[in-house]
Write a protein that holds these residues in place. Sequence first.
Motif, short mmCIF file in Angstrom:
data_model
loop_
_atom_site.label_atom_id
_atom_site.label_comp_id
_atom_site.label_asym_id
_atom_site.label_seq_id
_atom_site.Cartn_x
_atom_site.Cartn_y
_atom_site.Cartn_z
N PRO A 186 0.81 -1.22 0.00
CA PRO A 186 0.00 0.00 0.00
C PRO A 186 0.84 1.28 0.00
CG PRO A 186 -0.09 -1.09 2.15
CD PRO A 186 0.67 -2.00 1.24
N GLY A 187 2.13 1.19 0.26
CA GLY A 187 2.99 2.38 0.33
C GLY A 187 3.57 2.76 -1.02
N ASN A 188 4.52 3.72 -1.01
CA ASN A 188 5.16 4.18 -2.25
C ASN A 188 6.51 3.47 -2.47
OD1 ASN A 188 7.05 5.49 -0.59
ND2 ASN A 188 5.78 7.34 -0.48
N PHE A 189 7.22 3.89 -3.52
CA PHE A 189 8.50 3.26 -3.86
C PHE A 189 9.50 3.29 -2.70
CE2 PHE A 189 12.94 3.78 -5.07
CZ PHE A 189 13.17 2.63 -5.80
N ASP A 190 9.57 4.44 -2.03
CA ASP A 190 10.57 4.59 -0.96
C ASP A 190 10.34 3.56 0.15
OD1 ASP A 190 11.84 7.19 -1.96
OD2 ASP A 190 9.74 7.73 -1.85
N GLU A 191 9.06 3.32 0.44
CA GLU A 191 8.73 2.31 1.47
C GLU A 191 9.04 0.89 0.96
OE1 GLU A 191 5.08 4.52 3.72
OE2 GLU A 191 5.06 4.44 1.55
N ALA A 192 8.77 0.67 -0.32
CA ALA A 192 9.07 -0.65 -0.92
C ALA A 192 10.58 -0.90 -0.89
CB ALA A 192 8.55 -0.70 -2.36
N LEU A 193 11.37 0.14 -1.17
CA LEU A 193 12.82 -0.02 -1.17
C LEU A 193 13.33 -0.32 0.24
CD1 LEU A 193 15.51 0.00 -2.70
CD2 LEU A 193 15.61 2.48 -2.40
N LYS A 194 12.77 0.38 1.19
CA LYS A 194 13.18 0.14 2.58
C LYS A 194 12.89 -1.32 2.97
CE LYS A 194 12.77 1.96 7.26
NZ LYS A 194 12.72 0.59 7.80
N ALA A 195 11.72 -1.79 2.56
CA ALA A 195 11.32 -3.18 2.88
C ALA A 195 12.28 -4.19 2.26
CB ALA A 195 9.88 -3.43 2.40
N VAL A 196 12.60 -4.02 0.98
CA VAL A 196 13.47 -5.03 0.35
C VAL A 196 14.91 -4.95 0.87
CG1 VAL A 196 12.06 -5.33 -1.74
CG2 VAL A 196 13.91 -3.65 -1.77
N ARG A 197 15.34 -3.75 1.25
CA ARG A 197 16.69 -3.65 1.84
C ARG A 197 16.75 -4.44 3.13
NH1 ARG A 197 19.06 2.42 0.49
NH2 ARG A 197 21.01 1.47 1.04
N ASP A 198 15.71 -4.33 3.93
CA ASP A 198 15.65 -5.10 5.19
C ASP A 198 15.59 -6.60 4.91
OD1 ASP A 198 15.77 -2.85 6.67
OD2 ASP A 198 13.65 -2.78 7.24
N ILE A 199 14.72 -6.98 3.99
CA ILE A 199 14.52 -8.40 3.70
C ILE A 199 15.79 -9.05 3.17
CG2 ILE A 199 13.39 -9.91 1.98
CD1 ILE A 199 10.79 -8.44 2.66
N ALA A 200 16.51 -8.32 2.30
CA ALA A 200 17.72 -8.89 1.70
C ALA A 200 18.82 -9.14 2.74
CB ALA A 200 18.24 -7.97 0.60
N LYS A 201 18.69 -8.49 3.92
CA LYS A 201 19.68 -8.72 4.98
C LYS A 201 19.52 -10.09 5.63
CE LYS A 201 20.36 -3.93 6.33
NZ LYS A 201 19.51 -2.94 6.97
N THR A 202 18.26 -10.55 5.69
CA THR A 202 18.03 -11.81 6.42
C THR A 202 17.72 -12.99 5.51
OG1 THR A 202 15.68 -11.26 6.65
CG2 THR A 202 17.13 -10.61 8.47
N GLU A 203 17.28 -12.73 4.26
CA GLU A 203 16.86 -13.84 3.40
C GLU A 203 17.88 -14.10 2.30
OE1 GLU A 203 14.24 -15.34 4.75
OE2 GLU A 203 14.46 -13.64 6.14
N ALA A 204 17.80 -15.32 1.73
CA ALA A 204 18.78 -15.73 0.72
C ALA A 204 18.38 -15.20 -0.66
CB ALA A 204 18.89 -17.25 0.70
N VAL A 205 18.29 -13.88 -0.75
CA VAL A 205 17.95 -13.25 -2.03
C VAL A 205 18.93 -12.10 -2.28
CG1 VAL A 205 15.47 -13.80 -2.04
CG2 VAL A 205 16.28 -11.74 -0.87
N ALA A 206 19.31 -11.91 -3.55
CA ALA A 206 20.23 -10.81 -3.88
C ALA A 206 19.41 -9.56 -4.22
CB ALA A 206 21.10 -11.21 -5.07
N LEU A 207 19.76 -8.45 -3.60
CA LEU A 207 19.08 -7.18 -3.86
C LEU A 207 19.62 -6.57 -5.15
CD1 LEU A 207 17.14 -4.99 -2.76
CD2 LEU A 207 19.09 -4.02 -1.53
N VAL A 208 18.73 -6.28 -6.10
CA VAL A 208 19.20 -5.75 -7.40
C VAL A 208 18.70 -4.33 -7.69
CG1 VAL A 208 19.63 -8.01 -8.45
CG2 VAL A 208 17.35 -6.96 -8.68
N ASN A 209 18.33 -3.61 -6.64
CA ASN A 209 18.08 -2.17 -6.84
C ASN A 209 19.40 -1.47 -7.07
OD1 ASN A 209 15.30 -2.70 -5.02
ND2 ASN A 209 15.17 -1.15 -6.62
N SER A 210 19.34 -0.17 -7.42
CA SER A 210 20.59 0.51 -7.80
C SER A 210 21.50 0.81 -6.62
CB SER A 210 20.30 1.77 -8.61
OG SER A 210 19.46 2.65 -7.90
#
Length: 352
Positions: free
Chosen positions: A129-153
């Motif tokens: 429900p949020g905007n891009f900035d919130e989505a980016l914050k979420a994936v940055r957090d998630i990539a710290k704990t999960e086995a996924v590579a973050l591919v944002n810039s």
Amino acid sequence: MYEGLLKQYKEYLPITDKTPMISLAEGNTPLIPLHSLSKELGINLYGKYEGLNPTGSFKDRGMVMAVAKAVEEGAKAIVCASTGNTSAAAAAYATRAGVKAYVVIPDGKIAMGKLAQAIIYGADIISIPGNFDEALKAVRDIAKTEAVALVNSVNPYRLEGQKTAAFEVCEQLGQAPDVLAIPVGNAGNISAYWKGFKEWHDKKGTLLPRMHGFEAEGAAAIVKGEVIEQPETIATAIRIGNPASWKLAEAARDESNGYIDSVTDEEILNAYRKVAAQDGVFVEPGSAASLAGVIQHVKSGKIKPGETVVTVFTGNGLKDPDTAINATDVNISKMSDLEEMRMHLRNGVSEL
Ligand code: F0G
């Protein structure tokens, strides 16, 4: 045969023996002279048409590099937040490399063509429900704990891939332009171009352009010097209130004696319609922000008569058909009779 960026610019990219040389033949996009607008503005204006990349935006340049490195480092999945183009590129290159893509998008604020791409390439799509900035914050957090590579810039390999567009501009013009005009959203691309121009300058002796970046007025965090909590603009691609590469973009501006300014939605739509109607190039609204900025800077004198200016058309107009239809007076005549058509054409042609 042209085989994509990793092969083309191997010696300028962080490629090792173990890097998978994936490719959708991205890059090598045309630099289109914009004759009508050049004449009107009194400058030599070219459009670097990044909308002709395989997924229709410049994101393919960074994504091919980031996904190749993620796979090299053993990732089985990638994740990104996106206003649409990054997710399309991530989904396509993940498919190409045989890994899974998770994409996080702002609910209802992504252009239809971009959503269609993520769907058809087979990404796992998460809408928030949020905007891009919130989505980016979420994936940055998630990539710290999960086995996924973050591919944002924020992933440095993205900027490495994207810098190749500056190499191409120098090769196509035989020199760097006086001014490179570019839309600014998360601010990765302006930073990547500047890096590319500096590297080509060091290796090939080309000059350095002034970097003129443009944010949408309702999302102009760098211009205003503060985070915009609720960014708004018709150009959903750059509807970003807290750019991740803020500092790098300011450095590109300052080192190049350039500017980061803002353009209104009205200026964006005007530029969007003009370049299609006058020069035959259909770009998405976010991409028209840089042309809107060029028009503004010619008026204010920040771009001088006779200068060579390259404006980066970051994404293809077909990404966002809704805006094209809603922002233009649609003139479709319904006719089923051949004679009626004949008269319609005859009247029209007689006025030419
Ligand atoms: N133009 C288009 C068409 C974009 O999609 C973007 C960014 C930009 C310009 C701005 O580039 O972020 O490097 O300053 N789109 C990202 C996305 C945010 O998710 O597709 P930037």
